[in-house]
Write a protein that holds these residues in place. Sequence first.
Motif, PDB file in Angstrom:
ATOM      1  N   ASP A  67      94.566 116.093 -54.142  1.00  0.00           N
ATOM      2  CA  ASP A  67      94.158 117.210 -53.279  1.00  0.00           C
ATOM      3  C   ASP A  67      93.039 116.801 -52.322  1.00  0.00           C
ATOM      4  O   ASP A  67      93.060 117.158 -51.140  1.00  0.00           O
ATOM      5  CB  ASP A  67      93.712 118.414 -54.114  1.00  0.00           C
ATOM      6  CG  ASP A  67      94.877 119.064 -54.847  1.00  0.00           C
ATOM      7  OD1 ASP A  67      96.027 118.930 -54.355  1.00  0.00           O
ATOM      8  OD2 ASP A  67      94.634 119.688 -55.887  1.00  0.00           O
ATOM      9  N   SER A  68      92.070 116.047 -52.816  1.00  0.00           N
ATOM     10  CA  SER A  68      90.981 115.580 -51.950  1.00  0.00           C
ATOM     11  C   SER A  68      91.500 114.581 -50.912  1.00  0.00           C
ATOM     12  O   SER A  68      91.042 114.575 -49.768  1.00  0.00           O
ATOM     13  CB  SER A  68      89.869 114.938 -52.763  1.00  0.00           C
ATOM     14  OG  SER A  68      89.226 115.915 -53.547  1.00  0.00           O
TER      15      SER A  68
ATOM     16  N   SER B 246      93.172 116.657 -48.271  1.00  0.00           N
ATOM     17  CA  SER B 246      92.139 117.345 -47.506  1.00  0.00           C
ATOM     18  C   SER B 246      91.454 116.387 -46.523  1.00  0.00           C
ATOM     19  O   SER B 246      91.195 116.738 -45.371  1.00  0.00           O
ATOM     20  CB  SER B 246      91.110 117.948 -48.458  1.00  0.00           C
ATOM     21  OG  SER B 246      90.076 118.564 -47.749  1.00  0.00           O
TER      22      SER B 246
ATOM     23  N   GLN C 230      91.523 107.565 -57.856  1.00  0.00           N
ATOM     24  CA  GLN C 230      90.896 108.428 -58.855  1.00  0.00           C
ATOM     25  C   GLN C 230      91.851 109.512 -59.341  1.00  0.00           C
ATOM     26  O   GLN C 230      91.514 110.295 -60.228  1.00  0.00           O
ATOM     27  CB  GLN C 230      89.647 109.094 -58.263  1.00  0.00           C
ATOM     28  CG  GLN C 230      88.553 108.136 -57.884  1.00  0.00           C
ATOM     29  CD  GLN C 230      87.469 108.803 -57.033  1.00  0.00           C
ATOM     30  OE1 GLN C 230      87.477 110.005 -56.814  1.00  0.00           O
ATOM     31  NE2 GLN C 230      86.532 108.003 -56.549  1.00  0.00           N
ATOM     32  N   GLY C 231      93.024 109.572 -58.733  1.00  0.00           N
ATOM     33  CA  GLY C 231      93.994 110.595 -59.108  1.00  0.00           C
ATOM     34  C   GLY C 231      93.702 111.944 -58.468  1.00  0.00           C
ATOM     35  O   GLY C 231      94.260 112.963 -58.877  1.00  0.00           O
ATOM     36  N   ASN C 232      92.872 111.965 -57.478  1.00  0.00           N
ATOM     37  CA  ASN C 232      92.482 113.207 -56.826  1.00  0.00           C
ATOM     38  C   ASN C 232      93.271 113.381 -55.521  1.00  0.00           C
ATOM     39  O   ASN C 232      92.754 113.205 -54.418  1.00  0.00           O
ATOM     40  CB  ASN C 232      90.966 113.184 -56.557  1.00  0.00           C
ATOM     41  CG  ASN C 232      90.424 114.542 -56.221  1.00  0.00           C
ATOM     42  OD1 ASN C 232      91.179 115.436 -55.866  1.00  0.00           O
ATOM     43  ND2 ASN C 232      89.113 114.677 -56.307  1.00  0.00           N
TER      44      ASN C 232
ATOM     45  N   PHE D 168      90.243 108.312 -53.255  1.00  0.00           N
ATOM     46  CA  PHE D 168      90.644 109.551 -53.934  1.00  0.00           C
ATOM     47  C   PHE D 168      91.960 109.369 -54.688  1.00  0.00           C
ATOM     48  O   PHE D 168      92.116 109.854 -55.817  1.00  0.00           O
ATOM     49  CB  PHE D 168      90.775 110.703 -52.935  1.00  0.00           C
ATOM     50  CG  PHE D 168      89.463 111.296 -52.503  1.00  0.00           C
ATOM     51  CD1 PHE D 168      88.467 111.615 -53.415  1.00  0.00           C
ATOM     52  CD2 PHE D 168      89.219 111.554 -51.162  1.00  0.00           C
ATOM     53  CE1 PHE D 168      87.263 112.170 -53.014  1.00  0.00           C
ATOM     54  CE2 PHE D 168      88.013 112.109 -50.744  1.00  0.00           C
ATOM     55  CZ  PHE D 168      87.028 112.413 -51.676  1.00  0.00           C
TER      56      PHE D 168
END
Length: 117
Positions: A98-99, A102, A94-96, A91
């Motif tokens: 927040d995920s 979480s 991928q630059g995600n 994640f």
Amino acid sequence: MDITQEVEEVKKELLQLIIEHLKSNKIEAGAAQQLARDFLAVLPIKDQADLLQKLKNLGQKYPEAEKVYLDELEKATDEKRDQVLNQMRDFIRQGNIDSAISTAKTLTESSTIENRT
């Protein structure tokens, strides 16, 4: 490792502990036989959670099984942690963020639940 291989490893580990305890007079022969019968009675094992639950139940009656349970619990916990860390890493790549956060929360929440049982 699939569950069949894991169960075979548990059988070997439990047998080895029984032999060690018999040699050092930490367990009577009758109790060792009963432990082996009780373990065989819980077979087959469906999955990792089933294995852990059945070992936990045996461990409440036999100290030898408790050691095997704790070893298996540690392996399962380490494996889950590694999976979550890899997922978080993916994640983040991928630059995600927040995920990733979480996903990290699910790891801390599941460890809190495990500590209550």
